[in-house]
Design a protein around this motif. Structure first.
Motif, mmCIF file in Angstrom:
data_model
loop_
_atom_site.group_PDB
_atom_site.id
_atom_site.type_symbol
_atom_site.label_atom_id
_atom_site.label_comp_id
_atom_site.label_asym_id
_atom_site.label_seq_id
_atom_site.Cartn_x
_atom_site.Cartn_y
_atom_site.Cartn_z
ATOM 1 N N TYR A 52 42.293 66.064 49.815
ATOM 2 C CA TYR A 52 43.099 65.690 48.746
ATOM 3 C C TYR A 52 42.092 64.646 47.820
ATOM 4 O O TYR A 52 41.886 64.753 46.769
ATOM 5 C CB TYR A 52 44.331 64.857 49.199
ATOM 6 C CG TYR A 52 45.309 64.105 47.981
ATOM 7 C CD1 TYR A 52 46.405 64.953 47.318
ATOM 8 C CD2 TYR A 52 44.846 62.981 47.594
ATOM 9 C CE1 TYR A 52 46.850 64.377 46.549
ATOM 10 C CE2 TYR A 52 45.436 62.482 46.475
ATOM 11 C CZ TYR A 52 46.637 63.036 45.892
ATOM 12 O OH TYR A 52 47.425 62.429 44.837
ATOM 13 N N VAL A 53 41.529 63.704 48.604
ATOM 14 C CA VAL A 53 40.511 62.895 48.264
ATOM 15 C C VAL A 53 39.495 63.551 47.547
ATOM 16 O O VAL A 53 39.064 63.019 46.423
ATOM 17 C CB VAL A 53 40.248 61.707 49.383
ATOM 18 C CG1 VAL A 53 39.057 61.002 48.578
ATOM 19 C CG2 VAL A 53 41.241 60.721 49.439
ATOM 20 N N ALA A 54 38.821 64.525 48.040
ATOM 21 C CA ALA A 54 37.600 65.096 47.809
ATOM 22 C C ALA A 54 37.906 65.961 46.388
ATOM 23 O O ALA A 54 37.079 65.767 45.437
ATOM 24 C CB ALA A 54 37.073 66.119 48.735
ATOM 25 N N GLU A 55 39.029 66.523 46.344
ATOM 26 C CA GLU A 55 39.264 67.287 45.108
ATOM 27 C C GLU A 55 39.590 66.277 43.779
ATOM 28 O O GLU A 55 39.051 66.413 42.847
ATOM 29 C CB GLU A 55 40.734 67.842 45.369
ATOM 30 C CG GLU A 55 40.598 69.158 46.025
ATOM 31 C CD GLU A 55 42.221 69.730 46.496
ATOM 32 O OE1 GLU A 55 43.086 69.022 45.824
ATOM 33 O OE2 GLU A 55 42.130 70.517 47.303
ATOM 34 N N ARG A 56 39.830 65.021 43.963
ATOM 35 C CA ARG A 56 40.148 64.097 42.875
ATOM 36 C C ARG A 56 38.772 63.466 42.692
ATOM 37 O O ARG A 56 38.586 63.062 41.498
ATOM 38 C CB ARG A 56 41.063 63.206 43.238
ATOM 39 C CG ARG A 56 42.489 63.884 43.119
ATOM 40 C CD ARG A 56 43.643 63.323 43.882
ATOM 41 N NE ARG A 56 44.776 64.167 43.743
ATOM 42 C CZ ARG A 56 45.060 65.311 44.238
ATOM 43 N NH1 ARG A 56 44.095 65.799 44.874
ATOM 44 N NH2 ARG A 56 46.058 66.303 43.868
ATOM 45 N N LEU A 57 37.987 63.208 43.446
ATOM 46 C CA LEU A 57 36.699 62.748 43.234
ATOM 47 C C LEU A 57 35.752 63.713 42.520
ATOM 48 O O LEU A 57 35.061 63.376 41.747
ATOM 49 C CB LEU A 57 35.776 62.334 44.605
ATOM 50 C CG LEU A 57 36.329 61.070 45.265
ATOM 51 C CD1 LEU A 57 35.677 61.018 46.763
ATOM 52 C CD2 LEU A 57 36.245 59.903 44.739
ATOM 53 N N ALA A 58 35.886 65.054 42.986
ATOM 54 C CA ALA A 58 35.088 66.117 42.251
ATOM 55 C C ALA A 58 35.646 66.269 40.544
ATOM 56 O O ALA A 58 34.798 66.570 39.885
ATOM 57 C CB ALA A 58 35.176 67.445 43.130
ATOM 58 N N GLU A 63 30.036 64.327 43.572
ATOM 59 C CA GLU A 63 29.854 65.557 44.651
ATOM 60 C C GLU A 63 30.231 64.979 46.111
ATOM 61 O O GLU A 63 29.332 64.744 46.864
ATOM 62 C CB GLU A 63 28.523 66.076 44.402
ATOM 63 C CG GLU A 63 28.208 66.549 43.075
ATOM 64 C CD GLU A 63 26.674 66.902 43.201
ATOM 65 O OE1 GLU A 63 26.011 66.841 44.041
ATOM 66 O OE2 GLU A 63 26.500 67.640 42.069
ATOM 67 N N PRO A 64 31.536 65.167 46.246
ATOM 68 C CA PRO A 64 31.714 64.566 47.635
ATOM 69 C C PRO A 64 31.573 65.405 48.863
ATOM 70 O O PRO A 64 31.265 66.777 48.622
ATOM 71 C CB PRO A 64 33.347 64.490 47.678
ATOM 72 C CG PRO A 64 33.704 65.539 46.772
ATOM 73 C CD PRO A 64 32.743 65.619 45.497
ATOM 74 N N THR A 65 31.109 65.032 50.013
ATOM 75 C CA THR A 65 30.786 65.731 51.009
ATOM 76 C C THR A 65 31.635 65.303 52.221
ATOM 77 O O THR A 65 32.023 64.128 52.418
ATOM 78 C CB THR A 65 29.283 65.064 51.612
ATOM 79 O OG1 THR A 65 28.299 65.410 50.656
ATOM 80 C CG2 THR A 65 28.799 65.932 52.938
ATOM 81 N N LEU A 66 32.092 66.375 52.794
ATOM 82 C CA LEU A 66 33.169 66.440 53.923
ATOM 83 C C LEU A 66 32.275 66.609 55.165
ATOM 84 O O LEU A 66 31.611 67.569 55.487
ATOM 85 C CB LEU A 66 34.268 67.546 53.598
ATOM 86 C CG LEU A 66 35.491 67.009 52.913
ATOM 87 C CD1 LEU A 66 34.791 67.143 51.348
ATOM 88 C CD2 LEU A 66 36.467 68.182 52.993
ATOM 89 N N LEU A 67 32.481 65.672 56.348
ATOM 90 C CA LEU A 67 31.865 65.781 57.316
ATOM 91 C C LEU A 67 32.741 65.499 58.459
ATOM 92 O O LEU A 67 33.601 64.722 58.833
ATOM 93 C CB LEU A 67 30.838 64.547 57.312
ATOM 94 C CG LEU A 67 29.786 64.528 56.301
ATOM 95 C CD1 LEU A 67 29.056 63.232 56.087
ATOM 96 C CD2 LEU A 67 28.676 65.636 56.496
#
Length: 210
Positions: A52-58, A63-67
């Protein structure tokens, strides 16, 4: 007050971003509805909140990285480039997990994210999906306005803060230190609340080291 108007003190003033005000409420509610209860022992799954967070940052051009160290225990890291490449970077971080909540103990369901009496209710409304949402809303407001900070801002949304942190900040520090290159300070939840120490006395804590 308009974007180009001046305050009574003679300082330039920006108009309030009404979209950001709406987003911080809706993001807080949405994140609360994503149950990321951390009971310890690995019993948690932050990935839906991380996505959810990554979609809104993108959507804000980042360019969010999920780790992950463990499947489902997801962290999100993104960097906002500053205008001064010689300036030290600043880390702004929050966690996505919450402590357990028993619905029977609540007057409002802890994972409802309900807005009532001008307040968002639910587990994480104070610790700390409120600040997670606030940072998201600010970053998106910057993108809409074309604002860039002077220094790089590193955003980190971590897993496992409410237990061991081995899947969260510990994992990131041990295995991905390059993502935090140049960071000399960090801001997180220790300054995200007001402590009422007595009549007429409100303290805003700052953790100098933790």
């Amino acid at each position: 007050m308009g974007a180009n108007e001046t305050s009574e003190a003679g300082e330039p003033s920006r108009a309030v971003d009404a979209v950001a005000l709406d987003e911080v409420v809706s993001f807080t509610s949405d994140l609360i509805r994503i149950d990321t209860t951390n009971r310890g022992g690995g019993d948690c799954r932050e990935r839906p909140a991380a996505e959810y967070v990554a979609e809104r940052l993108a959507a804000a051009g980042l360019e969010p990285t999920l780790l992950e160290r463990t499947p489902g225990r997801t962290n999100v890291v993104a960097r906002i480039a500053g205008t001064d490449p010689t300036a030290d970077a600043l880390l702004v971080h929050g966690h996505l997990d919450v402590v357990p909540a028993e619905p029977a103990d609540w007057s409002v369901h802890p994972f409802s994210g309900e807005v009532r009496d001008g307040v968002v209710w639910g587990r994480g409304a104070v610790d700390m999906k409120n600040m997670d949402a606030m940072v998201l809303a600010v970053v998106r407001a910057w993108a809409r306005s074309g604002i860039r900070p002077r220094r790089d801002i590193v955003l980190a949304y971590t897993a496992d803060e409410e237990a061991s942190a081995v899947d969260g900040s510990g994992f990131l520090a041990d295995h991905h230190p390059e993502l935090f290159e140049g960071c000399t300070e960090g801001i997180s939840e220790s300054g995200a609340f007001t402590f009422h120490a007595g009549p007429g006395m409100a303290l805003y804590p700052v953790g100098a080291g933790e």
